[in-house]
Design an enzyme around this catalytic site. Structure first.
Site, PDB file in Angstrom:
ATOM      1  N   TYR A 117     102.785 -15.437 -20.816  1.00  0.00           N
ATOM      2  CA  TYR A 117     102.388 -14.948 -19.485  1.00  0.00           C
ATOM      3  C   TYR A 117     101.062 -15.560 -19.016  1.00  0.00           C
ATOM      4  O   TYR A 117     100.695 -15.384 -17.867  1.00  0.00           O
ATOM      5  CB  TYR A 117     102.284 -13.410 -19.458  1.00  0.00           C
ATOM      6  CG  TYR A 117     103.508 -12.652 -19.913  1.00  0.00           C
ATOM      7  CD1 TYR A 117     104.743 -13.275 -20.042  1.00  0.00           C
ATOM      8  CD2 TYR A 117     103.438 -11.295 -20.226  1.00  0.00           C
ATOM      9  CE1 TYR A 117     105.853 -12.585 -20.482  1.00  0.00           C
ATOM     10  CE2 TYR A 117     104.552 -10.595 -20.646  1.00  0.00           C
ATOM     11  CZ  TYR A 117     105.765 -11.243 -20.793  1.00  0.00           C
ATOM     12  OH  TYR A 117     106.867 -10.545 -21.231  1.00  0.00           O
ATOM     13  N   HIS A 135     108.274 -13.788 -29.629  1.00  0.00           N
ATOM     14  CA  HIS A 135     108.827 -13.601 -28.274  1.00  0.00           C
ATOM     15  C   HIS A 135     110.314 -13.925 -28.154  1.00  0.00           C
ATOM     16  O   HIS A 135     111.052 -13.255 -27.443  1.00  0.00           O
ATOM     17  CB  HIS A 135     108.027 -14.460 -27.282  1.00  0.00           C
ATOM     18  CG  HIS A 135     108.068 -13.954 -25.879  1.00  0.00           C
ATOM     19  ND1 HIS A 135     107.002 -14.038 -25.024  1.00  0.00           N
ATOM     20  CD2 HIS A 135     109.047 -13.352 -25.167  1.00  0.00           C
ATOM     21  CE1 HIS A 135     107.331 -13.502 -23.856  1.00  0.00           C
ATOM     22  NE2 HIS A 135     108.566 -13.092 -23.910  1.00  0.00           N
TER      23      HIS A 135
HETATM   24  N1  NAP Z   1     110.405  -9.949 -24.190  1.00  0.00           N
HETATM   25  C1  NAP Z   1     110.924 -10.578 -23.155  1.00  0.00           C
HETATM   26  O1  NAP Z   1     111.635 -11.597 -23.285  1.00  0.00           O
HETATM   27  C2  NAP Z   1     110.653 -10.053 -21.785  1.00  0.00           C
HETATM   28  C3  NAP Z   1     111.400 -10.529 -20.701  1.00  0.00           C
HETATM   29  C4  NAP Z   1     111.129 -10.009 -19.439  1.00  0.00           C
HETATM   30  C5  NAP Z   1     110.136  -9.030 -19.282  1.00  0.00           C
HETATM   31  N2  NAP Z   1     109.410  -8.605 -20.357  1.00  0.00           N
HETATM   32  C6  NAP Z   1     108.368  -7.562 -20.225  1.00  0.00           C
HETATM   33  O2  NAP Z   1     108.966  -6.408 -19.649  1.00  0.00           O
HETATM   34  C7  NAP Z   1     108.237  -6.031 -18.490  1.00  0.00           C
HETATM   35  C8  NAP Z   1     109.167  -5.359 -17.503  1.00  0.00           C
HETATM   36  O3  NAP Z   1     110.203  -6.218 -17.114  1.00  0.00           O
HETATM   37  P1  NAP Z   1     110.284  -6.841 -15.660  1.00  0.00           P
HETATM   38  O4  NAP Z   1     108.924  -6.903 -15.099  1.00  0.00           O
HETATM   39  O5  NAP Z   1     111.039  -8.110 -15.749  1.00  0.00           O
HETATM   40  O6  NAP Z   1     111.238  -5.832 -14.880  1.00  0.00           O
HETATM   41  P2  NAP Z   1     111.156  -4.296 -14.440  1.00  0.00           P
HETATM   42  O7  NAP Z   1     109.883  -3.701 -14.848  1.00  0.00           O
HETATM   43  O8  NAP Z   1     112.417  -3.671 -14.845  1.00  0.00           O
HETATM   44  O9  NAP Z   1     111.233  -4.416 -12.867  1.00  0.00           O
HETATM   45  C9  NAP Z   1     110.230  -4.997 -12.126  1.00  0.00           C
HETATM   46  C10 NAP Z   1     110.650  -5.034 -10.674  1.00  0.00           C
HETATM   47  O10 NAP Z   1     111.082  -3.761 -10.237  1.00  0.00           O
HETATM   48  C11 NAP Z   1     110.306  -3.309  -9.144  1.00  0.00           C
HETATM   49  N3  NAP Z   1     110.055  -1.881  -9.381  1.00  0.00           N
HETATM   50  C12 NAP Z   1     109.267  -1.319 -10.314  1.00  0.00           C
HETATM   51  N4  NAP Z   1     109.329   0.020 -10.256  1.00  0.00           N
HETATM   52  C13 NAP Z   1     110.201   0.320  -9.282  1.00  0.00           C
HETATM   53  C14 NAP Z   1     110.692   1.544  -8.750  1.00  0.00           C
HETATM   54  N5  NAP Z   1     110.285   2.723  -9.237  1.00  0.00           N
HETATM   55  N6  NAP Z   1     111.580   1.486  -7.734  1.00  0.00           N
HETATM   56  C15 NAP Z   1     111.966   0.317  -7.241  1.00  0.00           C
HETATM   57  N7  NAP Z   1     111.556  -0.886  -7.694  1.00  0.00           N
HETATM   58  C16 NAP Z   1     110.667  -0.881  -8.710  1.00  0.00           C
HETATM   59  C17 NAP Z   1     109.068  -4.159  -9.131  1.00  0.00           C
HETATM   60  O11 NAP Z   1     108.651  -4.420  -7.815  1.00  0.00           O
HETATM   61  P3  NAP Z   1     107.243  -3.859  -7.244  1.00  0.00           P
HETATM   62  O12 NAP Z   1     106.168  -4.589  -7.965  1.00  0.00           O
HETATM   63  O13 NAP Z   1     107.304  -4.197  -5.783  1.00  0.00           O
HETATM   64  O14 NAP Z   1     107.240  -2.377  -7.493  1.00  0.00           O
HETATM   65  C18 NAP Z   1     109.540  -5.458  -9.775  1.00  0.00           C
HETATM   66  O15 NAP Z   1     110.096  -6.310  -8.798  1.00  0.00           O
HETATM   67  C19 NAP Z   1     107.613  -7.345 -18.017  1.00  0.00           C
HETATM   68  O16 NAP Z   1     106.564  -7.163 -17.118  1.00  0.00           O
HETATM   69  C20 NAP Z   1     107.206  -7.958 -19.332  1.00  0.00           C
HETATM   70  O17 NAP Z   1     105.989  -7.398 -19.779  1.00  0.00           O
HETATM   71  C21 NAP Z   1     109.682  -9.093 -21.615  1.00  0.00           C
END
Ligand code: NAP
Length: 269
Positions: free
Chosen positions: A57, A118
């Protein structure tokens, strides 16, 4: 904040914040760094203490500084970071060690709560060597728990041949488009904690409508229903938002219980 106890006895919060677009232009994963960590600041103010970052990141330094600037004691936080699976980071014992030490410096801390690989490392020798270095860093007190991310059952079975310390966590995708249930069942069976990334993405309009309908019964929104479903089945979630209201909403999960009939609908989404 409710916690879950890992197989090594360490406690981990059930909900954390992702950070993969924090500190970046246009809130884009690949965006240039812009040092704007206001979203993390607001997440910390909202009550998030599990903070999930990664070397991929590129924002460990800003994450570390924001945590420090919060003036909340280090011990209140639960910091996760992740080492990339590429040779640049895991090509030798020395590189793995150097990577962990760099993460400690970036995050301005003496220890990391949870350090993950990762992505799968397919080369057996490299994975074994990397894991052994991580184990030695647990022994040295620099890491509290070690785990993996996006690892398959096959790879986890293979690791059993040499692990002295078992992976405590497997961080994997889980949302209505890909619940990953077979893997989650296996992890639970092995006492490895499943942690869901992307818990709120890939939800269709139709699925949202069904979740909203369930939520109306409890006075909750569709996102809260999804997140509650995961924690109720023992899966830690790390939703990420750049919006203060949604950050607060994603934490407000501990005052209701989904009934069996609603769980059934969610499982059939
Ligand atoms: N280990 C891995 O390979 C891997 C892969 C992907 C992600 N990750 C980690 O997991 C974390 C979470 O995954 P992610 O960021 O991909 O997806 P997520 O948290 O499931 O979803 C993020 C998206 O959802 C929106 N959102 C958040 N809360 C909401 C709600 N209550 N209602 C409607 N929309 C909402 C956000 O927009 P807004 O900002 O506009 O609210 C953003 O566009 C990442 O930040 C990262 O730290 C790890």
């Amino acid at each position: 904040m409710e916690t879950v106890t890992l197989m090594n006895g360490m406690k981990m919060p059930m909900v954390g914040t992702g950070t993969n677009t924090y500190g970046k232009v246009d809130n884009k994963y690949d965006g240039a760094l812009n040092d704007d960590f206001s979203a993390l600041e607001s997440a910390i103010k909202a009550g998030y203490r599990l903070i999930d970052t990664a070397i991929y990141y590129r924002n460990e330094v800003g994450v570390g500084q924001t945590i420090k600037d919060s003036e909340i004691a280090r011990g209140e936080f639960y910091l996760t970071t992740k080492i990339p699976e590429t040779d640049e980071y895991v090509g030798s014992k020395g590189l793995v060690e150097q990577t962990v030490l760099q993460s400690l410096a970036n995050l301005q801390t003496d220890y990391i709560d949870l350090f993950l690989i990762h992505q799968p490392i397919e080369d057996k020798k490299t994975l074994k060597r990397t894991w052994e270095v991580l184990e030695s860093l647990v022994d040295a007190g620099k890491i509290k728990s070690i785990g993996v991310s996006n690892f398959s059952i096959r790879l986890l079975e293979e690791m059993k041949e040499y692990t002295r310390i078992q992976p405590a966590v497997n961080q994997i995708e889980s949302n209505p488009s890909n619940w990953n249930n077979e893997l989650i069942d296996y992890l639970k069976d092995q006492a490895i904690l499943p942690e869901a990334w992307g818990p709120l993405v890939k939800v269709t309009e139709e699925q949202r409508a069904k979740l909203t309908k369930i939520g109306n019964k409890y006075g909750k929104n569709w996102g809260q229903v999804l997140l509650r479903y995961q924690i109720q089945r023992g899966v830690v979630v790390i939703p990420k938002s750049h919006n203060k209201e949604r950050q607060l909403s994603n934490l407000d999960l501990f005052n209701f219980n989904l009934f069996t009939e609603d769980i059934q609908i969610i499982e059939e989404l």
